[in-house]
Design a protein around this motif. Structure first.
Motif, PDB file in Angstrom:
ATOM      1  N   SER A  94      20.687  40.760  44.723  1.00  0.00           N
ATOM      2  CA  SER A  94      20.009  40.525  43.516  1.00  0.00           C
ATOM      3  C   SER A  94      18.979  41.284  43.179  1.00  0.00           C
ATOM      4  N   ASP A  95      17.946  41.366  43.981  1.00  0.00           N
ATOM      5  CA  ASP A  95      16.606  42.206  43.882  1.00  0.00           C
ATOM      6  C   ASP A  95      16.920  43.513  43.909  1.00  0.00           C
ATOM      7  N   ARG A  96      17.774  44.106  44.570  1.00  0.00           N
ATOM      8  CA  ARG A  96      17.961  45.395  44.804  1.00  0.00           C
ATOM      9  C   ARG A  96      18.677  45.821  43.438  1.00  0.00           C
ATOM     10  N   CYS A  97      19.713  45.151  43.158  1.00  0.00           N
ATOM     11  CA  CYS A  97      20.376  45.375  41.987  1.00  0.00           C
ATOM     12  C   CYS A  97      19.812  44.938  40.479  1.00  0.00           C
ATOM     13  N   ARG A  98      18.992  44.293  40.646  1.00  0.00           N
ATOM     14  CA  ARG A  98      18.371  43.802  39.322  1.00  0.00           C
ATOM     15  C   ARG A  98      19.393  42.879  38.510  1.00  0.00           C
ATOM     16  N   GLN A  99      20.257  42.201  39.185  1.00  0.00           N
ATOM     17  CA  GLN A  99      21.258  41.257  38.507  1.00  0.00           C
ATOM     18  C   GLN A  99      20.789  39.848  38.999  1.00  0.00           C
ATOM     19  N   PRO A 100      20.801  38.843  38.104  1.00  0.00           N
ATOM     20  CA  PRO A 100      20.716  37.543  38.556  1.00  0.00           C
ATOM     21  C   PRO A 100      21.764  36.909  39.307  1.00  0.00           C
ATOM     22  N   VAL A 101      21.608  35.914  40.234  1.00  0.00           N
ATOM     23  CA  VAL A 101      22.337  35.034  40.808  1.00  0.00           C
ATOM     24  C   VAL A 101      22.961  33.832  39.843  1.00  0.00           C
ATOM     25  N   THR A 102      24.176  33.925  39.760  1.00  0.00           N
ATOM     26  CA  THR A 102      24.965  32.380  38.807  1.00  0.00           C
ATOM     27  C   THR A 102      25.324  31.605  39.884  1.00  0.00           C
ATOM     28  N   VAL A 103      24.944  30.213  39.493  1.00  0.00           N
ATOM     29  CA  VAL A 103      25.323  29.494  40.905  1.00  0.00           C
ATOM     30  C   VAL A 103      26.606  28.800  40.118  1.00  0.00           C
ATOM     31  N   GLU A 104      27.750  28.856  40.834  1.00  0.00           N
ATOM     32  CA  GLU A 104      28.873  28.381  40.395  1.00  0.00           C
ATOM     33  C   GLU A 104      29.307  27.263  41.482  1.00  0.00           C
ATOM     34  N   PRO A 105      29.286  25.701  40.986  1.00  0.00           N
ATOM     35  CA  PRO A 105      29.206  24.674  41.756  1.00  0.00           C
ATOM     36  C   PRO A 105      30.586  24.567  42.687  1.00  0.00           C
ATOM     37  N   GLY A 106      31.927  25.154  42.143  1.00  0.00           N
ATOM     38  CA  GLY A 106      32.914  24.958  42.639  1.00  0.00           C
ATOM     39  C   GLY A 106      33.336  25.712  43.980  1.00  0.00           C
ATOM     40  N   GLN A 154      41.701  23.440  42.844  1.00  0.00           N
ATOM     41  CA  GLN A 154      41.372  23.145  41.580  1.00  0.00           C
ATOM     42  C   GLN A 154      39.882  23.553  41.302  1.00  0.00           C
ATOM     43  N   ARG A 155      39.019  23.004  42.116  1.00  0.00           N
ATOM     44  CA  ARG A 155      37.458  23.462  41.936  1.00  0.00           C
ATOM     45  C   ARG A 155      37.320  24.959  42.185  1.00  0.00           C
ATOM     46  N   MET A 156      37.883  25.333  43.071  1.00  0.00           N
ATOM     47  CA  MET A 156      37.676  26.974  43.271  1.00  0.00           C
ATOM     48  C   MET A 156      38.174  27.729  42.072  1.00  0.00           C
ATOM     49  N   ASP A 157      39.426  27.330  41.722  1.00  0.00           N
ATOM     50  CA  ASP A 157      39.989  28.029  40.517  1.00  0.00           C
ATOM     51  C   ASP A 157      39.357  27.785  39.111  1.00  0.00           C
ATOM     52  N   ASP A 158      38.759  26.633  39.006  1.00  0.00           N
ATOM     53  CA  ASP A 158      37.817  26.587  37.938  1.00  0.00           C
ATOM     54  C   ASP A 158      36.675  27.320  37.993  1.00  0.00           C
ATOM     55  N   SER A 159      36.013  27.534  39.129  1.00  0.00           N
ATOM     56  CA  SER A 159      34.822  28.355  38.952  1.00  0.00           C
ATOM     57  C   SER A 159      35.169  29.930  38.805  1.00  0.00           C
ATOM     58  N   LEU A 160      36.587  30.164  39.355  1.00  0.00           N
ATOM     59  CA  LEU A 160      36.905  31.633  39.086  1.00  0.00           C
ATOM     60  C   LEU A 160      36.924  31.871  37.454  1.00  0.00           C
ATOM     61  N   ARG A 161      37.618  30.915  36.834  1.00  0.00           N
ATOM     62  CA  ARG A 161      37.997  30.888  35.384  1.00  0.00           C
ATOM     63  C   ARG A 161      36.523  30.946  34.925  1.00  0.00           C
ATOM     64  N   ASP A 162      35.663  30.247  35.162  1.00  0.00           N
ATOM     65  CA  ASP A 162      34.448  30.486  34.643  1.00  0.00           C
ATOM     66  C   ASP A 162      33.730  31.905  34.831  1.00  0.00           C
ATOM     67  N   ILE A 163      33.936  32.475  35.844  1.00  0.00           N
ATOM     68  CA  ILE A 163      33.455  33.652  36.246  1.00  0.00           C
ATOM     69  C   ILE A 163      34.206  34.763  35.444  1.00  0.00           C
ATOM     70  N   GLN A 164      35.697  34.398  34.898  1.00  0.00           N
ATOM     71  CA  GLN A 164      36.237  35.339  33.905  1.00  0.00           C
ATOM     72  C   GLN A 164      35.698  35.164  32.643  1.00  0.00           C
ATOM     73  N   ASN A 165      35.595  33.973  32.241  1.00  0.00           N
ATOM     74  CA  ASN A 165      35.219  33.806  30.795  1.00  0.00           C
ATOM     75  C   ASN A 165      33.736  34.229  30.631  1.00  0.00           C
ATOM     76  N   ARG A 166      32.928  34.614  31.721  1.00  0.00           N
ATOM     77  CA  ARG A 166      31.650  35.445  31.684  1.00  0.00           C
ATOM     78  C   ARG A 166      31.761  36.680  31.337  1.00  0.00           C
ATOM     79  N   GLY A 167      33.016  37.408  31.405  1.00  0.00           N
ATOM     80  CA  GLY A 167      33.445  38.726  31.217  1.00  0.00           C
ATOM     81  C   GLY A 167      33.108  39.455  32.518  1.00  0.00           C
ATOM     82  N   SER A 168      32.963  38.850  33.669  1.00  0.00           N
ATOM     83  CA  SER A 168      33.048  39.663  34.892  1.00  0.00           C
ATOM     84  C   SER A 168      34.380  39.973  35.257  1.00  0.00           C
TER      85      SER A 168
END
Length: 228
Positions: A94-106, A154-168
């Motif tokens: 995160s520090d090197r690439c100047r991108q924040p770390v997003t916490v995904e609970p799943g 389900q909880r892993m898939d939900d987090s991956l869907r959240d990542i998709q919804n953020r546009g990643s």
């Protein structure tokens, strides 16, 4: 814990090989990275508590090696589980690439239930008995005091869907050995189950998949060795 998975996975039949290719338009390209060595790993005891143990000095050095490996910063999101060891492993990148770390609970480790705090070398006969059944199709199997295969996926898939919804589309995901290996074996259309025995994920090892939460996933690569 990884050694116990290796022993338990010996009973499984190997599947197909992996196919390396760039993702097509609309596909996601996800790089999963196991966290660096934690105090829990060093203790030899199962620890799936939250926020859980921090990285050891060795773990921090491994995290710096990951940042070097990812120095081209060719990803569009950094994600970590709610456990501190993944967030710490992600920090140098995160520090090197100047991108924040997003916490995904799943994305956290598979909860050990009644086996919490027990020796990792017994995990193949205790903690990982149910997850290995999930791979074989019995997702109703439950870790006593914890989750079953349906709930885990389900909880892993939900987090991956959240990542998709953020546009990643090209996300780097810092997660856990058991969670990454079991989810991959359950989810990709071309699993190579021999990897669980012959190339289990060491600290900072990597698995890459491509696809989408709706259309499914394919295994692109699996490297169980630590990042150097």
């Amino acid at each position: 814990m990884i050694g116990a998975i290796v022993a338990a996975a010996a009973i499984l039949i190997a599947g197909g090989g992996t196919a390396v290719a760039e993702p097509h338009a609309g596909e996601m390209f996800l790089t999963f990275i196991r966290h660096g060595e934690s105090a829990g790993n060093a203790s030899g005891l199962i620890d799936t508590s939250t926020p859980g143990p921090e990285l050891t000095d060795k773990g921090w050095a491994q995290a710096e090696a990951v940042a070097g490996y990812l120095a081209d910063c060719k990803f569009d999101g950094i994600y970590a589980s709610k456990m501190i060891r993944t967030q710490q492993t992600a920090k140098p990148t995160s520090d090197r690439c100047r991108q924040p770390v997003t916490v995904e609970p799943g994305l956290h480790e598979i909860e050990a239930g009644i086996y919490e705090g027990q020796p990792e070398h017994d995990a193949g006969r205790t903690y990982f008995e149910a997850p290995l059944q999930w791979i074989q199709g019995n997702r109703d199997a439950r870790i006593p005091g914890s989750i079953n295969g349906h709930e885990f996926k389900q909880r892993m898939d939900d987090s991956l869907r959240d990542i998709q919804n953020r546009g990643s589309k090209r996300a780097t995901i810092f997660s856990h050995g058991g969670a990454i290996m079991i989810w991959t074996a359950m989810s990709v259309s071309n699993p190579d189950l021999s990897k669980l025995q012959n190339d289990p994920l060491q600290n900072t090892a990597r698995v890459v998949v491509k696809g989408t939460p709706d259309k499914g996933w394919k295994l692109v690569s699996w490297d169980g060795s630590p990042t150097t």
